[in-house]
Design a protein around this motif. Structure first.
Motif, PDB file in Angstrom:
ATOM      1  N   LYS A 199       0.839  -1.205   0.000  1.00 15.13           N
ATOM      2  CA  LYS A 199       0.000   0.000   0.000  1.00 15.13           C
ATOM      3  C   LYS A 199       0.872   1.253   0.000  1.00 15.13           C
ATOM      4  O   LYS A 199       0.591   2.207  -0.729  1.00 15.13           O
ATOM      5  CB  LYS A 199      -0.916   0.021   1.223  1.00 15.13           C
ATOM      6  CG  LYS A 199      -2.097  -0.899   1.130  1.00 15.13           C
ATOM      7  CD  LYS A 199      -2.919  -0.816   2.410  1.00 15.13           C
ATOM      8  CE  LYS A 199      -4.048  -1.806   2.413  1.00 15.13           C
ATOM      9  NZ  LYS A 199      -4.789  -1.795   3.693  1.00 15.13           N
ATOM     10  N   ASN A 200       1.928   1.240   0.813  1.00 17.71           N
ATOM     11  CA  ASN A 200       2.841   2.386   0.872  1.00 17.71           C
ATOM     12  C   ASN A 200       3.530   2.589  -0.479  1.00 17.71           C
ATOM     13  O   ASN A 200       3.693   3.726  -0.938  1.00 17.71           O
ATOM     14  CB  ASN A 200       3.878   2.195   1.969  1.00 17.71           C
ATOM     15  CG  ASN A 200       3.271   2.284   3.351  1.00 17.71           C
ATOM     16  OD1 ASN A 200       2.193   2.850   3.522  1.00 17.71           O
ATOM     17  ND2 ASN A 200       3.929   1.716   4.330  1.00 17.71           N
ATOM     18  N   THR A 201       3.948   1.499  -1.095  1.00 17.98           N
ATOM     19  CA  THR A 201       4.602   1.584  -2.405  1.00 17.98           C
ATOM     20  C   THR A 201       3.648   2.158  -3.443  1.00 17.98           C
ATOM     21  O   THR A 201       4.032   2.999  -4.256  1.00 17.98           O
ATOM     22  CB  THR A 201       5.093   0.189  -2.844  1.00 17.98           C
ATOM     23  OG1 THR A 201       5.980  -0.313  -1.844  1.00 17.98           O
ATOM     24  CG2 THR A 201       5.808   0.247  -4.171  1.00 17.98           C
ATOM     25  N   VAL A 202       2.399   1.719  -3.415  1.00 16.76           N
ATOM     26  CA  VAL A 202       1.396   2.224  -4.359  1.00 16.76           C
ATOM     27  C   VAL A 202       1.203   3.721  -4.153  1.00 16.76           C
ATOM     28  O   VAL A 202       1.120   4.490  -5.133  1.00 16.76           O
ATOM     29  CB  VAL A 202       0.065   1.453  -4.212  1.00 16.76           C
ATOM     30  CG1 VAL A 202      -1.070   2.154  -4.931  1.00 16.76           C
ATOM     31  CG2 VAL A 202       0.214   0.024  -4.712  1.00 16.76           C
ATOM     32  N   GLU A 203       1.147   4.152  -2.908  1.00 19.03           N
ATOM     33  CA  GLU A 203       0.980   5.585  -2.625  1.00 19.03           C
ATOM     34  C   GLU A 203       2.170   6.395  -3.151  1.00 19.03           C
ATOM     35  O   GLU A 203       1.994   7.484  -3.701  1.00 19.03           O
ATOM     36  CB  GLU A 203       0.788   5.820  -1.120  1.00 19.03           C
ATOM     37  CG  GLU A 203      -0.534   5.328  -0.588  1.00 19.03           C
ATOM     38  CD  GLU A 203      -1.736   5.969  -1.276  1.00 19.03           C
ATOM     39  OE1 GLU A 203      -1.725   7.191  -1.515  1.00 19.03           O
ATOM     40  OE2 GLU A 203      -2.682   5.221  -1.584  1.00 19.03           O
ATOM     41  N   TYR A 227       4.104   5.545  -5.676  1.00 18.28           N
ATOM     42  CA  TYR A 227       4.000   5.572  -7.142  1.00 18.28           C
ATOM     43  C   TYR A 227       2.891   6.497  -7.616  1.00 18.28           C
ATOM     44  O   TYR A 227       3.027   7.155  -8.659  1.00 18.28           O
ATOM     45  CB  TYR A 227       3.815   4.160  -7.709  1.00 18.28           C
ATOM     46  CG  TYR A 227       5.115   3.386  -7.770  1.00 18.28           C
ATOM     47  CD1 TYR A 227       6.205   3.882  -8.482  1.00 18.28           C
ATOM     48  CD2 TYR A 227       5.258   2.173  -7.112  1.00 18.28           C
ATOM     49  CE1 TYR A 227       7.404   3.185  -8.534  1.00 18.28           C
ATOM     50  CE2 TYR A 227       6.457   1.476  -7.161  1.00 18.28           C
ATOM     51  CZ  TYR A 227       7.524   1.983  -7.876  1.00 18.28           C
ATOM     52  OH  TYR A 227       8.706   1.300  -7.921  1.00 18.28           O
ATOM     53  N   LYS A 228       1.804   6.586  -6.867  1.00 18.70           N
ATOM     54  CA  LYS A 228       0.738   7.532  -7.216  1.00 18.70           C
ATOM     55  C   LYS A 228       1.275   8.961  -7.161  1.00 18.70           C
ATOM     56  O   LYS A 228       1.012   9.774  -8.053  1.00 18.70           O
ATOM     57  CB  LYS A 228      -0.439   7.402  -6.248  1.00 18.70           C
ATOM     58  CG  LYS A 228      -1.393   6.309  -6.543  1.00 18.70           C
ATOM     59  CD  LYS A 228      -2.540   6.404  -5.511  1.00 18.70           C
ATOM     60  CE  LYS A 228      -3.505   5.289  -5.605  1.00 18.70           C
ATOM     61  NZ  LYS A 228      -4.557   5.407  -4.562  1.00 18.70           N
ATOM     62  N   ALA A 229       2.017   9.267  -6.095  1.00 13.04           N
ATOM     63  CA  ALA A 229       2.580  10.611  -5.938  1.00 13.04           C
ATOM     64  C   ALA A 229       3.576  10.904  -7.057  1.00 13.04           C
ATOM     65  O   ALA A 229       3.590  12.012  -7.619  1.00 13.04           O
ATOM     66  CB  ALA A 229       3.254  10.744  -4.575  1.00 13.04           C
ATOM     67  N   ALA A 289       3.584   9.530 -10.062  1.00 12.76           N
ATOM     68  CA  ALA A 289       2.823   9.661 -11.309  1.00 12.76           C
ATOM     69  C   ALA A 289       2.177  11.042 -11.388  1.00 12.76           C
ATOM     70  O   ALA A 289       2.189  11.685 -12.446  1.00 12.76           O
ATOM     71  CB  ALA A 289       1.759   8.566 -11.404  1.00 12.76           C
ATOM     72  N   PHE A 290       1.640  11.520 -10.267  1.00 14.27           N
ATOM     73  CA  PHE A 290       1.040  12.851 -10.244  1.00 14.27           C
ATOM     74  C   PHE A 290       2.100  13.920 -10.507  1.00 14.27           C
ATOM     75  O   PHE A 290       1.877  14.854 -11.295  1.00 14.27           O
ATOM     76  CB  PHE A 290       0.358  13.099  -8.897  1.00 14.27           C
ATOM     77  CG  PHE A 290      -0.286  14.439  -8.794  1.00 14.27           C
ATOM     78  CD1 PHE A 290      -1.464  14.715  -9.466  1.00 14.27           C
ATOM     79  CD2 PHE A 290       0.295  15.456  -8.039  1.00 14.27           C
ATOM     80  CE1 PHE A 290      -2.054  15.968  -9.392  1.00 14.27           C
ATOM     81  CE2 PHE A 290      -0.277  16.707  -7.952  1.00 14.27           C
ATOM     82  CZ  PHE A 290      -1.465  16.966  -8.633  1.00 14.27           C
TER      83      PHE A 290
END
Length: 134
Positions: A105-109, A111-113, A115-116
């Motif tokens: 979950k932390n890794t996904v967050e 990567y989301k940041a 990507a943004f």
């Protein structure tokens, strides 16, 4: 001759206390037991079991019924221990999965940041190129 039988009872009582301790440990633990801990417990139980088995098997022939009863009790204690250790292993595995899930979950967050941020930088660059073309 009854000394051998009473020694067997002492061995079984020691095993029973050991199994009860492990059951309590597992019941009170939220994270279970690591595979290494489970292996150490199994080794200790094996030692206790062999001592008890030697004592049980050394009873005189005329007391075979008592020896059979003690062997059944030993088998029952082993089943209780195996059940407790399986529960401990399952708890440990579940805890590990939760930890991995949290890390994912932390890794996904992250990567989301990223990507943004990348999309924002790309929008700025495209905006700058378009403004120069106009």
């Amino acid at each position: 001759m009854s000394d051998k039988l009473s020694t067997s009872s002492v061995e079984l009582k020691e095993i029973e206390k050991f199994v009860e301790y492990i059951e309590k440990l597992v019941r009170e633990s939220d994270i279970g037991l690591s595979p290494k801990s489970v292996e150490l417990i199994k080794r200790k139980y094996f030692e206790l079991k062999m001592k008890a088995k030697i004592e049980i098997e050394s009873v005189p022939k005329f007391m075979e019924n008592v020896a059979f009863s003690k062997m059944k009790e030993l088998d029952f204690l082993e089943l209780r221990l195996e059940t407790a250790l399986q529960l401990a292993s399952d708890k440990y595995t579940l805890q590990e999965m939760h930890a991995r899930c949290d890390a994912l979950k932390n890794t996904v967050e992250v990567y989301k940041a990223l990507a943004f941020a990348f999309a924002s930088v790309l929008a700025i660059i495209v905006g700058a190129i378009i403004s120069r073309l106009i």
